[in-house]
Each structure stands twice: as structure tokens, then as C-alpha cells.
Design an enzyme around this catalytic site. Sequence first.
Site, PDB file in Angstrom:
ATOM      1  N   GLN B 255      -5.958  57.023  12.442  1.00  0.00           N
ATOM      2  CA  GLN B 255      -5.604  56.149  13.333  1.00  0.00           C
ATOM      3  C   GLN B 255      -4.338  56.797  13.966  1.00  0.00           C
ATOM      4  O   GLN B 255      -4.191  56.884  15.331  1.00  0.00           O
ATOM      5  CB  GLN B 255      -5.349  54.800  12.754  1.00  0.00           C
ATOM      6  CG  GLN B 255      -4.739  53.905  13.890  1.00  0.00           C
ATOM      7  CD  GLN B 255      -6.115  53.464  14.882  1.00  0.00           C
ATOM      8  OE1 GLN B 255      -7.092  53.373  14.498  1.00  0.00           O
ATOM      9  NE2 GLN B 255      -5.673  53.570  16.099  1.00  0.00           N
ATOM     10  N   HIS B 258      -4.614  58.972  17.202  1.00  0.00           N
ATOM     11  CA  HIS B 258      -5.176  58.567  18.433  1.00  0.00           C
ATOM     12  C   HIS B 258      -4.366  58.788  19.508  1.00  0.00           C
ATOM     13  O   HIS B 258      -4.684  59.133  20.636  1.00  0.00           O
ATOM     14  CB  HIS B 258      -5.496  57.013  18.273  1.00  0.00           C
ATOM     15  CG  HIS B 258      -7.047  56.860  18.337  1.00  0.00           C
ATOM     16  ND1 HIS B 258      -8.022  57.240  19.106  1.00  0.00           N
ATOM     17  CD2 HIS B 258      -7.714  56.272  17.076  1.00  0.00           C
ATOM     18  CE1 HIS B 258      -9.163  56.917  18.546  1.00  0.00           C
ATOM     19  NE2 HIS B 258      -8.998  56.304  17.459  1.00  0.00           N
ATOM     20  N   GLU B 322      -6.552  45.261  14.587  1.00  0.00           N
ATOM     21  CA  GLU B 322      -7.716  45.648  15.284  1.00  0.00           C
ATOM     22  C   GLU B 322      -9.031  46.272  14.131  1.00  0.00           C
ATOM     23  O   GLU B 322      -9.911  45.761  14.021  1.00  0.00           O
ATOM     24  CB  GLU B 322      -7.276  46.782  16.328  1.00  0.00           C
ATOM     25  CG  GLU B 322      -8.656  47.266  16.913  1.00  0.00           C
ATOM     26  CD  GLU B 322      -8.362  48.701  17.748  1.00  0.00           C
ATOM     27  OE1 GLU B 322      -7.419  49.183  17.494  1.00  0.00           O
ATOM     28  OE2 GLU B 322      -9.227  48.899  18.387  1.00  0.00           O
ATOM     29  N   HIS B 323      -8.443  47.129  13.195  1.00  0.00           N
ATOM     30  CA  HIS B 323      -9.271  47.583  12.292  1.00  0.00           C
ATOM     31  C   HIS B 323      -8.389  47.111  10.901  1.00  0.00           C
ATOM     32  O   HIS B 323      -7.403  47.169  10.835  1.00  0.00           O
ATOM     33  CB  HIS B 323      -9.352  49.119  12.153  1.00  0.00           C
ATOM     34  CG  HIS B 323      -9.926  49.693  13.380  1.00  0.00           C
ATOM     35  ND1 HIS B 323      -8.934  50.372  14.525  1.00  0.00           N
ATOM     36  CD2 HIS B 323     -11.001  49.939  13.946  1.00  0.00           C
ATOM     37  CE1 HIS B 323      -9.767  50.627  15.534  1.00  0.00           C
ATOM     38  NE2 HIS B 323     -10.893  50.361  15.082  1.00  0.00           N
TER      39      HIS B 323
END
Lengths: 429, 429
Positions: B255, B258, B322-323
Site C-alpha cells: 500500500q 502507491h 478502504e482495504h
Amino acid sequence: MKTLLYPSIEKWDQLCTRPEIDKADLDQSVRFILNRVKSDGDEALREYALKFDKISLIDLKVSQAEIDASAGKVPEKLKKAINVAKANIEKFHLSQLRDEDIVETTPGVKCWRKNKPVEKVGLYIPGGTAPLFSTVLMLAIPARIAGCKQIVLCTPAGKDGRINPVIIYCAGITGVTEIYKVGGAQAIAAMAYGTESVPMVYKIFGPGNQYVTKAKEIVQSDGLAIDMPAGPSEVLVIADKFADPAFVAADLLSQAEHGIDSQVIFLTDSMELQNRVLAEIDIQLEELPRKEIALSALQNSISILFASIDECLDFSNMYAPEHLIINTVNASDIAEKVTNAGSVFIGKFSCESAGDYASGTNHTLPTNGFARAFGGVSTESFLKKITFQEIDEKGITAIGPSIELMAEAESLDGHKNAVTLRLNSIKNV
Amino acid sequence: MKTLLYPSIEKWDQLCTRPEIDKADLDQSVRFILNRVKSDGDEALREYALKFDKISLIDLKVSQAEIDASAGKVPEKLKKAINVAKANIEKFHLSQLRDEDIVETTPGVKCWRKNKPVEKVGLYIPGGTAPLFSTVLMLAIPARIAGCKQIVLCTPAGKDGRINPVIIYCAGITGVTEIYKVGGAQAIAAMAYGTESVPMVYKIFGPGNQYVTKAKEIVQSDGLAIDMPAGPSEVLVIADKFADPAFVAADLLSQAEHGIDSQVIFLTDSMELQNRVLAEIDIQLEELPRKEIALSALQNSISILFASIDECLDFSNMYAPEHLIINTVNASDIAEKVTNAGSVFIGKFSCESAGDYASGTNHTLPTNGFARAFGGVSTESFLKKITFQEIDEKGITAIGPSIELMAEAESLDGHKNAVTLRLNSIKNV
């Protein structure tokens, strides 16, 4: 009502355009209200109640005593009618609550979705001349079915400092958890940001005047969820020579009486019907208490004669009406071909009023052509779907190499590595 | 990565707050771009391509020759990987296309909903260092399954005036109907208002930088539908002492790579695991090509030690990530208690990369806490539900009197009259 005969297809686009609403002036004054409420909370709400509604409020929250007293003030006959509506709305909205399947996309890779309620929701119910208690039913019932924990209702109090008892009664029987005497843009601000009295919510629903609409638009651009964008209410009626002109006129007028900016469109393939409907409108108008409002609305409205009912439907699909009434002999067949509309009423006994109150469908619907991309409020509007996945050794072994390749091609080596480590751990066992 | 030990519950709210993004400056410059495209169409798009992307474009639309040539430029192995992902995404999103039941709320009153595609949709795919072809799959596949007629894709061309062939290849196999070499806020404007080349659409999807996000926010306030509000991407990992620290570190880093504004949160009830994960991050960082980006992202990120996994989950539900990766022994049980998240990954083999690319779930998900009110992109995002009702004599006789009473109580006599006329016509037969 403006009458058009056989407009050429090049003109349809123009005919589908709704009157522009100038929102530039609004923006500044609504932003001012929002910021006031954000910084001063309840104090700002009390000031605005005094300024706009001419009432001096101490408690913003409706007390349990007021709630208890409301039931006694609602006539028994009206309570029974509300219960008929409630039962139908519940039945239809309960059918929208469906479990999702678990899908094994690849052996060892299970994916599914689960409905979870939006925990805190805010419902806005406008004040004004008529108490719109039906909107309480249309919003609170699906909120309760969805399982929302906190259902906040804001509505302005009258000059006597009270809220109409029918609104309180409807809130009580549908599971609204708290009611506040706050109206206008300041109510939207209170629910968006929270004040000492009014809790902050995650999603705001409900109709309102241009200030309320603007406020919802502004809080939405800060990321708060709202039901849908709003514009003036509208109906489009398609009828053929077999339709009763009195029914058609009554349906058009029931929309026109909503407000001076209501849109009313009548399409037919029969010149005789067109003439008879226009004559019927004049007759029925005389009897209407809200005649002046309806008359103003009819000035923006059009009646169009087309060569066929199919052409009427093509135009309707381009217009994307909030309400579409199909009053023709083969209404069901025509309804099959609808591609853009909020809610469709099929056949001569399906009048818009039925959907507005008691058939079970929701009356919070997309206006202004928004039906091209939005549906009306439903139980899903109070839920969000969370995706889940459970992948086992077999699953990651099957799809892992594809993920590695794709991540590498997107230059995301960290993504690739998360898979590689897992694949290696399986090989090394 | 900032480390916290047993923060008291009063501090959670603050810990859940995402870094504020100052959008005030953006507003004016993005509005300027939108207005330019609105008034000057293709001319503005070409000027912006020259200004921002340093390319001089004649044709904005990708030609059939470019599309045909793209397949040959994609390695066969990558094509196979893409096909694995495509099959899984199709399977999962096809399962979301379900028929609705007809509900007879009262004998003679039938209500139902029907899914209809949003006819014209626009997909935005960012350019930049890596070609995000996976997002083409994630948006175009559900659009095609939903039955959207016109699927428009905008993405900026590279300095050579071309679009990455993998993006074109993915667009080709998923049913995108047209591709345009337009990027940034100007792409959103083109799809919102239409230009000579780029058609206007009804709903816009896809990720992008802050200009794109701001542009979507502005066109949304004009009533155009968008997929969801956007913020920086984020993951929250919950792990217990049984988790492999290398897996956890890899998931956090996947993550972090990103973007520098990515949010990475790690929660555990094991101090030993916390220490080992932090050490693993340092080791794995060294191997990461996007190390600098990941390092920046880790500076905004926190690792929190809680007293129990249940507390970790309570925090996660407040944060609404989000995740959410649950890497614990009883991960399925914990997943049952999730109330706010975009997508949940259960167990040690379910890494985020799987959902990002190939498991079948969608990777367009709510960030920034928006998961409290929004779900991710699904097939339904490309559909709207139209309600229908068909009422017969028996039905209107049953519910008509209730409608009359309610309409009268709301002072809407036109609504009442539409029913009264029908009830009278039945009595008079």
C-alpha cells in the site's frame, strides 16, 4: 400549457431541457449559513430559528412528552390510512433486502458482498404550508429495514414552536431515533457537521427548497453522502385515445399543484384526446384549492402530439421523467421499453398519487433528467455493500502467478512481493 | 512508522482523522479548465495536451489501427494473466446482476424494480509512470455486464503521442466503445459536457490525481453522477502473534508504494509481532524500486498495539479503511463483525494484491472514511433501478381511500382527486 404538434426529432433535445435554475446567488448565502453552524453550533441554529421561522427555541430536540402527546392529536381515520401505507411500503422495501451469494471465482478463491447499514443517517422533512408526513414514511421505513442505528430527523417548527403532530406520529411508528426542530440549510449543516444537540450523520436524505438543495450539494462536495441531486418535481403522462381525459387531466394537475416550478408533460398520438384533456384541465382547475400554484406550473408545461405511442415513449426515454404514467391499452408492453424514468405507473388505475402515498414504492425519486443515472431511494440507499474475500493455499497458487505478472507490468513490485512471499511459503512447506 | 501503545478510547477519533487536503487553491484552477473545455471543446483539449503533456495531437480519438496494433505489443504471458483476472472479475460481477421480484403489496397492487443500464458512461484511467490497465478491467467489465451502450475511456497519451498498448488491449477485450487521448481535469470536463470529439456521458468513474478528483467533485455538484468521492488509498492490517511478520510487512508496503499520501495502519495485540513487522519493513524496503515513495507514505502511517484483537476491530470499524486485511487465526469470525470497510481480506493468503488484480472483487473502493456510507464500484454502479407499479380495480379500491385521506391531510387535493375520479368510475360501472 403549451401545445406542440409533431415536433421534428432535432427539436427533442431542446424540449427535454429543464428550465435553468440560477444558483450563483445561493452559493454564498448558503455557505455562510453552513460555516456559521459549523463554528457556532446550537447558538447558530437558535438564531436562524428566530430569524427565519420567527420562533425562540430553547430545546432543539423534540421531547418525549411532545412525542407522547402527538398520537392523541392525529385523527383515528388518518392513523388507519397511514398504517395501510406503512404496511405496503414495508413490504416492498423489505423485499429489497437480499442476501448475496458467495462466489468461488477460482477454486480456493471465495468472494462475496455483505449489506451493512449506514450507521447514522439524517432525514430532512420540509416545513411550510403542508406537513409532508408521507416523506417521513418513505425515508424512515427503509432506514429502519436497513438497520441504521441512529435515524435523525430535522424539520422546522411552526410559529407556535411545535412540529406538526402527524410528522411526529409517523416518526414514532417508523423508528426515527430523535427529532430536532431545525429547518433549512442550517438543518443540513447541523447533520453534516454536528452541533451540541444535533448529531453528525454519514448520509443525508430528503427534499427541500433551493437552500436545502444547495446545502446538500455543498456538504456532498466535502464527501458526505446524500440521497441524490434534486430539482423540481415532474410527471410525464403518455395516453392514447382510449384514455379517460378526466384521469389524464387529474394526473397532470396532481403534479402541477406541487409547486410553481413543477414540470408537467403530456404526450399522446390522439389530437382528440389532446383537446379533451386540455378542456378537462380547465374544468378541474376551478375546483382546486391550489389553483394558483397549478396555473403557474402549467405555464412551464407542454402537451405534445406525436405520430405514435412509440414516438411518445422515445421522447420520454430522452426526457427521463421522475414519474411516468402510461395510460394506454397495451401499457405493460410499452413499460417494457422504458429505459430512463424514476417510477413508472402502468395502466389507467395506476395514478401517481398511489405511488406518492400508499402502493409501497418510494416517492423520493430522481428529477431533472437525473433518472438517466440515478434510481429512487430504496432500502439499498441506507446500506453499503462491503466486499470480502477468503483465499486459501490452492487459490493463491492458482491466481498468484497472474497477479505477479500484472503487478510487475504496472511497476508495483511491492504488490508483487506480497504474493511472491506467500507462494514461496507454500513451496517451502 | 509512528508506534502507539494502548491509546485510550478518547484518542481514537483523532487517530482516525485523515490528513487534511487543502483544496481551496485547486478549486479556481480546475473551474477554469472546466469552463475552457465547456466553451472551446476540442481546441481546449488540444491546448491542454500541449501544455501539460507536451504533445501535439490532431486526432483525440484512438484509431482502429492503433487498437489493432496494440495486441501485438502485449507479451503473451501478460495477456494470459490478464485473461485469468478478467474471467474472475467477470464471474464475480455477473453474480451481482440479479432480477428483482414482483411484490404484490396489496391484492391488485403490484410493485417491482427493474435494472436498466446507465446508457453512457465515462471511465478515466490516469497516466503517469505506470499504466494502470487493471483499472480498465475493474471499470469496463462491470459496465459491459450492466449493458451500458456507450463506454467512453479517457486517458492521457505519453510524450510519443501514444497510449500504452496494455491499456488499449484491456479496453479492447472488455468492450470499451471508444478511447480518447485526454487526461486530467480536462478529460472529466470533456465527458461531462461533451466536445466535438468526446461524447457527453451520464456518469463518470475512475481514479486520478487531485485535479481529476476536484473536477469530478465540481461536475457532480452540477448533477452529473460519479462513482464516489476520492481520497488517498489506504490499508489497515489486523494481525495476531500467529501471523508471519514478512507477510504483514509486505502488505503494508504494497500500500505504501502507491503514493506518498497513502495511509498505512497496522493494528495488533502482540508487541512481539509489532516489533518484528517493523523490522521486516526495514528489510523489505531496501529491495523496493519505489522505496522513496513508500518511505514518505510510512511517515504518515501508524502502528498501534491494542489490548485485544476485538479492540483492533473496534478501531478499524471507526476508521473505516478502504482495504482491511485480517491476518489472525480466527479471521473469519472477526470478519463477521466488520461494520465499516471497503474490501476485507480474510486470512494469511488473502493479500490486498489479490483483490487489486485478479480475485474477482473490484478495486475501486471508498477511501478517506467514505466506507461509512459508500460501497465500492460494482455492477450496480453502472445500473439504475426503475420502479414500476401496476394497480387494478381491486387494488385502487383497496388503497384508494387511504390515499385520499393522506393527500387531504397534506393539503394536496389534486392528488386526492386523481384517486377519487378512479374510485367513482369503478362505483359507476
